[in-house]
Write an enzyme that holds these catalytic residues in place. Structure first.
Site, PDB file in Angstrom:
ATOM      1  N   ARG A  47       0.914  -1.055  -0.293  1.00 44.25           N
ATOM      2  CA  ARG A  47      -0.424  -0.126  -0.075  1.00 44.25           C
ATOM      3  C   ARG A  47       0.839   1.182  -0.118  1.00 44.25           C
ATOM      4  O   ARG A  47       1.521   1.126  -0.206  1.00 44.25           O
ATOM      5  CB  ARG A  47      -1.098  -0.474   0.982  1.00 44.25           C
ATOM      6  N   ARG A  90      -7.029  -0.331  -7.269  1.00 42.18           N
ATOM      7  CA  ARG A  90      -7.587   0.744  -6.550  1.00 42.18           C
ATOM      8  C   ARG A  90      -7.437   2.103  -7.040  1.00 42.18           C
ATOM      9  O   ARG A  90      -7.023   2.768  -7.732  1.00 42.18           O
ATOM     10  CB  ARG A  90      -5.960   1.384  -5.316  1.00 42.18           C
ATOM     11  N   ASP A 237      -2.118  10.735  -2.386  1.00 42.21           N
ATOM     12  CA  ASP A 237      -2.497   9.890  -3.559  1.00 42.21           C
ATOM     13  C   ASP A 237      -2.080  10.510  -4.489  1.00 42.21           C
ATOM     14  O   ASP A 237      -2.077   9.464  -5.406  1.00 42.21           O
ATOM     15  CB  ASP A 237      -3.732   9.201  -3.336  1.00 42.21           C
ATOM     16  N   ASN A 247      -5.432  12.665   0.375  1.00 39.17           N
ATOM     17  CA  ASN A 247      -4.667  11.590   1.167  1.00 39.17           C
ATOM     18  C   ASN A 247      -6.142  10.953   2.040  1.00 39.17           C
ATOM     19  O   ASN A 247      -6.946  11.166   1.941  1.00 39.17           O
ATOM     20  CB  ASN A 247      -3.029  12.256   1.892  1.00 39.17           C
TER      21      ASN A 247
END
Ligand code: MRU
Length: 338
Positions: A47, A90, A237, A247
């Site tokens: 991750r 994702r 992100d 984020n």
């Protein structure tokens, strides 16, 4: 010393630190196929925005090993299917989609059959990992000036070595300060619901010998009101063209609190997390995750199982709350052009 979160195994598999096993155990896993890498990304064994981009690129190479002697057409068809699978894991972190686009473009630009294209992809995935490592280091060096001697940094989620190929993003200045012999202390927000702050940030800082103090997310307001916090450093992100950024859920609240209390709040990210094609925060796709992440904690119910749940994995912090954007190119400001 910071932890190395990803590497090639001697047989060419993707070797990861299984982050779902931390902090109880430091377990590495060798992933041989794109399917295994996709599963690891989905269940957060791997991750953090930069790291899932690296893992996906390396996962393509590992998965394509068995097709590398194929003719060009077959090889590229397999590549497309694997890249689609990995890209569907994702939605929010732009690094994942950027790394896969880069691998597809490299394959398209390479002439020849499977062996030639596979060799080129292997070098490209290695370059993505090495570049990330170098970007983290530069972020750390650029960010050193944000941390005063004896400084107290507040962070959220995990944007450290476990989330990247190098020494992290938001934690990179902390590592560089520590390496330089400077006293630094990190306030760590636990990061509900999956506790990346508690399980991962507190673990990796302790592993590196850097003093840190853990608190629950609900304590950050009281902390900012009553304790010394010199700077808030968080990862990202995806940073939109206008500077809004996504984020881990909880970042936005922290930004509002930081502004209210006059504490500088920095978004820290490699250039690969900036997405000029996304105009603003409203256009960032936000991942929603399973209700069980909120109704239970490590397998035990913390709410009636039928409770309605809202579980966005990320939030958007509008640019007006951000003191600065620390990248591997130094402190930059929006708008971000291609
Ligand atoms: O759901 P996660 O744990 O992948 O979320 C990670 C974060 O939000 C990080 O802060 C972000 O990816 C920056 S990592 C350098």
């Amino acid at each position: 010393m910071s932890v190395q979160s990803i590497a090639w195994s001697p047989s060419g598999a993707v070797r990861i630190v299984d982050q779902s096993a931390l902090p109880e155990a430091l377990v590495t896993r060798d992933l041989d196929t794109a399917e295994q890498v996709a599963d690891a990304i989905r269940c957060l064994q791997v991750r953090g925005a930069p790291l899932i981009g690296i893992a996906a690129a390396m996962g393509l190479v590992a998965g394509l090993r068995e097709h590398r002697r194929a003719a060009r057409g077959v090889f590229l068809t397999r590549l497309d299917a694997m890249a689609d699978l990995l890209g569907g894991t994702r939605p929010t972190a732009v690094n994942l989609h950027g790394a896969l686009a880069r691998m597809r473009a490299r394959a398209a630009a390479t002439t020849g059959d499977g062996p030639a294209v596979w060799e080129r992809l292997s070098a490209e995935a290695g370059a993505i990992l090495e570049e990330d490592r170098a970007m983290c280091r530069r972020i750390g060096e650029e960010g050193l000036r944000l941390i005063p001697a004896g400084g107290h940094v507040l962070t959220h989620c995990n944007a450290g070595a476990l989330a990247t190929g190098g020494i992290g993003t938001a934690l990179a200045p902390v590592y560089v300060a520590h390496e330089a012999g400077r006293q630094v202390h990190v306030w760590v927000a636990e990061t509900r619901p999956l506790l990346q702050g508690a399980r991962l940030t507190a673990w990796e800082l302790s592993h590196a010998g850097i003093p840190c103090t853990l608190m629950t997310d609900g304590m950050t307001g009281a902390l900012l009101r009553g304790a010394r916090v010199d700077v808030v450093l968080v990862g990202a992100d995806r940073v939109a063209a206008n500077g809004d950024f996504a984020n881990k859920i909880g970042t936005y609240g922290l930004a509002v609190l930081a502004l209210h209390h006059g504490v500088p709040f920095y978004c820290v990210a490699p250039w690969s997390s900036i997405d000029p094609a996304t105009p603003d925060g409203d256009a960032i796709p936000i991942e929603h995750r399973a209700a069980a992440e909120v109704t239970s904690l490590q397998g035990r119910a913390t709410a009636p199982p039928e409770t309605a749940v809202w579980n966005p994995a990320f939030d958007v912090t509008p640019a007006r709350y951000v003191t600065g954007y620390l990248t591997d190119r130094g402190l930059v400001r929006p708008p971000f052009a291609a």
